[in-house]
Every structure is written in structure tokens, then in C-alpha cells.
Design a protein around this motif. Structure first.
Motif, PDB file in Angstrom:
ATOM      1  N   LYS A   2       0.363 -43.103  13.375  1.00 40.14           N
ATOM      2  CA  LYS A   2      -0.546 -42.271  14.181  1.00 40.14           C
ATOM      3  C   LYS A   2      -1.589 -41.577  13.317  1.00 40.14           C
ATOM      4  N   ASN A   3      -2.779 -41.398  13.874  1.00 43.70           N
ATOM      5  CA  ASN A   3      -3.829 -40.719  13.130  1.00 43.70           C
ATOM      6  C   ASN A   3      -3.775 -39.213  13.404  1.00 43.70           C
ATOM      7  N   ILE A   4      -3.175 -38.476  12.486  1.00 42.18           N
ATOM      8  CA  ILE A   4      -3.012 -37.026  12.664  1.00 42.18           C
ATOM      9  C   ILE A   4      -3.818 -36.318  11.592  1.00 42.18           C
ATOM     10  N   GLN A   5      -4.297 -35.112  11.878  1.00 46.15           N
ATOM     11  CA  GLN A   5      -5.154 -34.436  10.902  1.00 46.15           C
ATOM     12  C   GLN A   5      -4.441 -34.200   9.577  1.00 46.15           C
ATOM     13  N   ARG A   6      -5.122 -34.559   8.501  1.00 48.60           N
ATOM     14  CA  ARG A   6      -4.545 -34.419   7.178  1.00 48.60           C
ATOM     15  C   ARG A   6      -4.756 -32.990   6.669  1.00 48.60           C
ATOM     16  N   HIS A   7      -3.719 -32.464   5.998  1.00 44.26           N
ATOM     17  CA  HIS A   7      -3.827 -31.140   5.372  1.00 44.26           C
ATOM     18  C   HIS A   7      -3.512 -31.264   3.898  1.00 44.26           C
ATOM     19  N   ARG A   8      -4.168 -30.445   3.072  1.00 43.50           N
ATOM     20  CA  ARG A   8      -3.807 -30.400   1.659  1.00 43.50           C
ATOM     21  C   ARG A   8      -2.591 -29.491   1.500  1.00 43.50           C
ATOM     22  N   VAL A   9      -1.766 -29.789   0.528  1.00 46.17           N
ATOM     23  CA  VAL A   9      -0.553 -28.992   0.308  1.00 46.17           C
ATOM     24  C   VAL A   9      -0.916 -27.526   0.086  1.00 46.17           C
ATOM     25  N   PHE A  10      -2.000 -27.318  -0.668  1.00 46.78           N
ATOM     26  CA  PHE A  10      -2.471 -25.952  -0.924  1.00 46.78           C
ATOM     27  C   PHE A  10      -2.589 -25.143   0.373  1.00 46.78           C
ATOM     28  N   ASN A  11      -3.196 -25.749   1.393  1.00 47.30           N
ATOM     29  CA  ASN A  11      -3.402 -25.025   2.647  1.00 47.30           C
ATOM     30  C   ASN A  11      -2.096 -24.824   3.409  1.00 47.30           C
ATOM     31  N   LEU A  12      -1.241 -25.824   3.369  1.00 53.21           N
ATOM     32  CA  LEU A  12       0.014 -25.708   4.127  1.00 53.21           C
ATOM     33  C   LEU A  12       0.916 -24.615   3.569  1.00 53.21           C
ATOM     34  N   LEU A  13       0.821 -24.381   2.251  1.00 52.30           N
ATOM     35  CA  LEU A  13       1.713 -23.378   1.648  1.00 52.30           C
ATOM     36  C   LEU A  13       1.169 -21.952   1.786  1.00 52.30           C
ATOM     37  N   GLN A  14      -0.064 -21.821   2.271  1.00 50.54           N
ATOM     38  CA  GLN A  14      -0.632 -20.482   2.470  1.00 50.54           C
ATOM     39  C   GLN A  14      -0.065 -19.836   3.732  1.00 50.54           C
ATOM     40  N   GLU A  15      -0.018 -18.496   3.685  1.00 46.09           N
ATOM     41  CA  GLU A  15       0.379 -17.725   4.875  1.00 46.09           C
ATOM     42  C   GLU A  15      -0.430 -18.169   6.097  1.00 46.09           C
ATOM     43  N   SER A  16      -1.688 -18.467   5.849  1.00 41.35           N
ATOM     44  CA  SER A  16      -2.600 -18.752   6.957  1.00 41.35           C
ATOM     45  C   SER A  16      -2.259 -20.047   7.684  1.00 41.35           C
ATOM     46  N   SER A  17      -1.263 -20.776   7.197  1.00 43.34           N
ATOM     47  CA  SER A  17      -0.904 -22.008   7.907  1.00 43.34           C
ATOM     48  C   SER A  17       0.123 -21.749   9.013  1.00 43.34           C
ATOM     49  N   SER A  18       0.484 -20.475   9.219  1.00 40.67           N
ATOM     50  CA  SER A  18       1.530 -20.136  10.200  1.00 40.67           C
ATOM     51  C   SER A  18       1.274 -20.755  11.565  1.00 40.67           C
ATOM     52  N   HIS A  19       0.006 -20.790  11.943  1.00 38.84           N
ATOM     53  CA  HIS A  19      -0.305 -21.313  13.280  1.00 38.84           C
ATOM     54  C   HIS A  19       0.034 -22.802  13.404  1.00 38.84           C
ATOM     55  N   LEU A  20       0.292 -23.463  12.238  1.00 43.69           N
ATOM     56  CA  LEU A  20       0.610 -24.893  12.285  1.00 43.69           C
ATOM     57  C   LEU A  20       2.112 -25.143  12.422  1.00 43.69           C
ATOM     58  N   ILE A  21       2.891 -24.061  12.300  1.00 43.87           N
ATOM     59  CA  ILE A  21       4.350 -24.246  12.372  1.00 43.87           C
ATOM     60  C   ILE A  21       4.733 -24.764  13.761  1.00 43.87           C
ATOM     61  N   GLY A  22       5.541 -25.809  13.724  1.00 40.15           N
ATOM     62  CA  GLY A  22       5.927 -26.447  14.986  1.00 40.15           C
ATOM     63  C   GLY A  22       4.987 -27.575  15.388  1.00 40.15           C
ATOM     64  N   LYS A  23       3.858 -27.691  14.675  1.00 39.61           N
ATOM     65  CA  LYS A  23       2.876 -28.737  15.022  1.00 39.61           C
ATOM     66  C   LYS A  23       3.053 -29.947  14.105  1.00 39.61           C
ATOM     67  N   GLU A  24       2.469 -31.035  14.514  1.00 37.26           N
ATOM     68  CA  GLU A  24       2.484 -32.244  13.677  1.00 37.26           C
ATOM     69  C   GLU A  24       1.343 -32.199  12.662  1.00 37.26           C
ATOM     70  N   VAL A  25       1.672 -32.522  11.429  1.00 35.93           N
ATOM     71  CA  VAL A  25       0.640 -32.541  10.374  1.00 35.93           C
ATOM     72  C   VAL A  25       0.788 -33.835   9.574  1.00 35.93           C
ATOM     73  N   ASN A  26      -0.266 -34.133   8.837  1.00 37.28           N
ATOM     74  CA  ASN A  26      -0.206 -35.262   7.900  1.00 37.28           C
ATOM     75  C   ASN A  26      -0.473 -34.753   6.490  1.00 37.28           C
ATOM     76  N   VAL A  27       0.325 -35.208   5.515  1.00 37.96           N
ATOM     77  CA  VAL A  27       0.011 -34.948   4.088  1.00 37.96           C
ATOM     78  C   VAL A  27       0.100 -36.258   3.331  1.00 37.96           C
ATOM     79  N   LYS A  28      -0.718 -36.343   2.319  1.00 32.55           N
ATOM     80  CA  LYS A  28      -0.722 -37.515   1.450  1.00 32.55           C
ATOM     81  C   LYS A  28      -0.593 -37.045   0.005  1.00 32.55           C
TER      82      LYS A  28
END
Ligand code: 4AD
Ligand code: MG
Length: 469
Positions: A2-28
Motif C-alpha cells: 500500500k502507498n502510505i505516507q512516508r515519515h522520517r524516523v527523526f519526526n516519528l520520535l519527536q513529541e510532535s508525532s503524538s497525533h500519528l499514534i494509532g495511525k498507519e505510517v511508512n518508514v524506510k
């Protein structure tokens, strides 16, 4: 997949990624380690955006593709779709529960050289093509980026213009070191002049050319028009100095300022260095902490120390007196007139003053032709900034703006007029007092990273007998 929005690890580990919890993400990224058992696999995935890896959890039972899972070993490159969840494990805020995985490239565990942790830096130099994949070199190269950015920011914010000076130069006037020749002549059939010398008139540029040792002379031309300029580019020196502080190809930052005397020059050098170290302290904490833990336990304290203390300023002559009175046995004995070695510089900085030192007014015999001559007839308005653990980090001076004095010095030193006529013309037409300095980028990198060898702060070091990668 599936084509899901890619996130950098840096962003996912920030506090500001809280809104993504429970959502589908892609990392490479690249697999650092894989642990676990036959039920669950824990993959540490790193994409170089930050020192930390993100943990990817795979329920092995039910994943349904054993062949794919077998390829997920250290060094493999993968793409993961999964749910971002709060982590129960220690040491990470979030992790990814994998849904789908795609393997871009596997890395045979029998052959991949970075299979285990804890390789020596010497070994990693031999695999410079792969060492960016280690935590150490990720940290070093991110610091290199941050420092470069801060340099441009400092100058831009302070009204300096970035001047691009040439890499290939027709002049060897600086005398800063042996040069690398640039030629397209056929080495097997070199054209000769009647006297047997090489006929460079048949070469690409119609004259002898080399790689530059410094952008300063051209920088001065810029300063005498734009007032405040700087260069930031590669410079080349063909000395056979195999030390932990010398490269054959290194980057240098060279500001050049019209209407600055040596005191203004020192003020700028001190302010600039403090700004850069502060920038790194404020923006690169994760990488600094990693390097401090691994390599240099005093690192952060040393950086803070430099930002908090006024640099000691004194003349070369006074420094020689201190060294002579020190009672220390140096490998190279000191007396007035000798060029200081790093053992002398480090004694002054680390043991005597315990802070950075700026030395001025060196004997003219050991400095370049363009430095402003003092009235004593013996010394010139040179300045060197000396740093803990490094020794000389900056070399600079007020420049001789007087045509007659400069011309005389050029003759005394046997420099060919035809090499520097254009430089001399700036003193003929609208000359002005001016000053500048050169900061060795990798020397500063050594200081801010805590690494011990200059080969480990540049991606592809060029040193004698070494240009493989
Ligand atoms: O003192 P240097 O030779 O000064 C100049 O080239 C002047 N033209 C600079 C100027 O006034 N614009 O070199 C400047 C700095 C040194 O202080 C040192 O930090 C660094 O460049 N440096 C080297 N770094 C790595 N490897 C080498 N071989 C270096 N040689 C000099
Ligand atoms: Mg120097």
C-alpha cells in the motif's frame, strides 16, 4: 504494498508525532539489528535522520512470508507499513507494529562487514564506503552538516557575501604548502622547451596550474569591492604530513573584511567560533551525547567552556617567554623565531591559560608575504587562534595594504611578479586596510565531535597513499 505516507524516523520520535499514534505510517531505512524469537521479531531500523533507530515489531506467526522475514538481517534495506503505537519497552517512546514489509536490498550476513558492533575506527576507514551506516559516522556527518549550515547562517546574518573562489589556480603565491599540479598534458610524452623544462604553454590553460591551497588572495579582491566576504570550499596541500590533524584535501572558511584591523579580526574570530560551538550545543544534542559516551567523556563540558570564557590574547613574543619559563621539555625546543608546534600551542591552551588563546605579531620570516608589517621591522600582524586538543584552528592576519611595502616584501621573498600582478593592483587602485582569517573546517569538526583523528571527520579523507573511495 500500500502507498502510505512516508515519515522520517527523526519526526516519528519527536513529541510532535503524538497525533500519528494509532495511525498507519511508512518508514524506510536500514536494519541495524534484529532480535527476537520464533514468535516475534524486533527490528531496529535507522534512516540516518537521527542517531536513534525506531523499533519495528513483527508478529512472526501469521506474518505469512518466512522467506521475506529471513532477508531482514543487519544491513538490509526495507520499507515498512505499520501502526505507530506507544512503546511499552524502555528507551523508546513509540514503535511500529508492522503490517507489510518490502525488502529493497538484502545484506548477506556472511559477507556484510558491519555485522557486529564495536569495529575499530581504523577498520572503518578501510570501508569508508559503508561506514556512514554506523552510528558514529551518522553522528559525525550530521554534525558536519549542522556546522556548515551554521557557518553560512552566521555570515548571512552578519552582512557577509559568499564568494566562490577558484579551485584551479595559476598562482602559487600563498606559499602555504606544496601544491597538486593540474594538467592535461600526456604524461608519457611531455612537451619540452629548448632548455628541457616542461612547455606549459601547450597545457590546457596555457600555463602551469595547481589546486588552490587557499581562497584568500581572491577573497581579498572580493573584500575590496563588497566589503565583507567569505569563502568556504575545498583546499589542497600536497605535504607528506601523516598526522591526526592534516589532510591533503580539507575545507576552509575564509572571511575577508575591508576596514578591519587585527583587533576587529580577532573579535570576529572569537565571536564566530563561539557562535558555531553554541549552535552545535543547541542543535545537535543527541549526536553530541552519543559521541561523548563513546569517545570523549569531557566533550560537552569542553564545548561549554569555550563558549563561556574570553580567549586569552597575547603576542608571539610573550608566548615564547612563557614557554621558555615553563621548565617543560618540548620535543622541539623553543626560542624566539621558531614556528610553534602543536605541543607548544597545546601547552599554552591546556596547561597555562586553560582556555583558547589568540597569538599575534609573529616573526615575519615564518609568515606569508601579504601580512601587514609592524614598525619594529621584525614582526607582522599575524594572528593564530589556538584551541584545546587541536592547537592551531585559525590562521589569519591584517593584510599589508601599502603598495611599496608589499612590493618590497614580494621581491625579498623571491615571489614572481607575474604571478601576483593582479593582487598588487588592488593596492594601486583604491587600497584599504583589511583583514581576514582561515578556519580549518575539519579542525573545528575534530573539536566539536571529540574524534581524535581528522580522517574520521570527513566522509572521504585524502591523505598520502590514500584516495581509494
Ligand atoms: O594557517 P593557514 O595555512 O592559513 C591560510 O591558508 C590563510 N590563507 C588563511 C587566511 O588568512 N585566509 O591555514 C588556515 C587553517 C589552519 O589554521 C588550520 O586550521 C587549517 O587551515 N589547515 C589544515 N587543516 C587540515 N589539514 C591541513 N593540511 C591543514 N592546513 C591548514
Ligand atoms: Mg597557519
Amino acid at each position: 504494498m500500500k502507498n502510505i505516507q512516508r515519515h522520517r524516523v527523526f519526526n516519528l520520535l519527536q513529541e510532535s508525532s503524538s497525533h500519528l499514534i494509532g495511525k498507519e505510517v511508512n518508514v524506510k531505512g536500514w536494519v541495524r539489528t534484529r532480535r527476537g524469537n520464533k514468535n516475534v521479531a524486533f527490528i531496529a531500523l535507522n534512516d540516518g535522520s537521527v542517531i536513534h533507530s525506531i523499533q519495528v515489531v513483527v508478529e512472526v506467526q501469521g506474518f505469512g512470508n518466512d522467506e521475506l522475514l529471513r532477508q531482514i538481517t543487519t544491513g538490509a534495506c526495507i520499507s515498512v507499513n505499520g501502526t505507530l503505537v506507544e512503546s511499552l519497552g524502555k528507551g523508546q517512546r513509540v514503535e511500529i507494529h508492522a503490517g507489510e514489509i518490502f525488502v529493497y536490498g538484502s545484506a548477506d550476513p556472511e559477507k556484510y562487514p558491519l555485522q557486529k558492533k564495536g569495529h575499530t575506527l581504523e577498520f572503518l576507514r578501510e570501508i569508508a564506503h559503508l561506514r556512514p551506516r554506523t552510528n558514529t559516522f551518522g553522528a559525525v556527518f550530521r554534525l558536519r552538516h549542522a556546522l556548515s549550515f551554521a557557518i553560512h547562517k552566521y555570515f548571512n546574518d552578519n552582512g557577509f557575501y559568499y564568494l566562490h573562489t577558484p579551485i584551479i589556480t595559476g598562482s602559487d603565491a600563498e606559499g602555504a604548502g606544496a601544491m597538486f599540479r593540474v594538467t592535461t598534458l600526456d604524461m608519457k610524452d611531455v612537451p619540452r622547451k629548448k632548455d628541457g623544462g616542461v612547455d606549459y604553454s601547450q597545457d590546457f590553460f596555457g600555463k602551469e596550474t595547481n589546486l588552490t591551497v587557499s581562497g584568500q588572495l581572491e577573497g581579498e579582491l572580493g573584500a575590496l569591492a563588497l566589503s565583507n566576504v567569505y569563502t568556504f570550499g575545498p583546499t589542497f596541500r600536497a605535504e607528506n604530513s601523516n598526522t591526526s590533524r592534516h589532510l591533503a584535501e580539507f575545507w576552509m572558511i575564509e572571511p575577508e573584511m575591508a576596514f578591519y584591523d587585527i583587533h576587529d579580526n580577532m573579535d570576529l574570530a572569537e565571536d564566530f567560533l563561539k557562535y558555531l560551538v553554541t549552535y552545535i550545543l543547541e542543535n545537535c544534542n543527541d549526536d553530541l551525547e552519543f559521541l561523548q559516551k563513546q569517545y570523549d567523556h569531557g566533550l560537552i563540558e569542553r564545548l561549554q567552556h569555550v563558549t563561556q570564557h574570553t580567549f586569552q590574547r597575547m603576542s608571539y613574543t610573550e608566548a615564547i617567554e612563557i614557554l621558555e619559563k615553563s621548565g617543560k621539555k618540548f620535543e622541539y625546543p623553543v626560542k624566539w623565531g621558531v614556528d610553534l608546534q602543536s605541543e607548544h600551542e597545546r601547552y599554552l591552551v591546556e596547561q597555562h591559560f586553560k582556555k583558547p588563546v589568540i597569538l599575534t605579531d609573529y616573526p615575519k620570516e615564518i609568515k606569508a608575504f601579504y601580512m601587514k608589517q609592524n614598525d619594529d621591522g621584525k614582526t607582522v600582524r599575524a594572528l593564530d587562534v589556538l584551541f584545546p586538543k587541536i592547537g592551531e584552528i585559525i590562521g589569519g592576519s591584517q593584510r599589508e595594504e601599502d603598495y611599496d611595502k608589499l612590493h618590497k616584501r614580494i621581491e625579498e621573498m623571491g615571489i614572481h611578479q607575474e604571478d601576483v600582478w593582479w593582487y598588487l593592483e588592488t593596492r594601486k587602485f583604491g587600497t584599504a586596510p583589511h583583514s581576514g582569517f582561515g578556519l580549518g573546517f575539519e579542525r573545528l569538526m575534530l573539536f566539536v565531535s571529540g574524534m581524535g583523528n581528522i580522517r574520521d571527520v570527513i566522509p572521504f579523507p585524502r591523505t598520502p597513499q590514500n584516495a581509494e573511495f
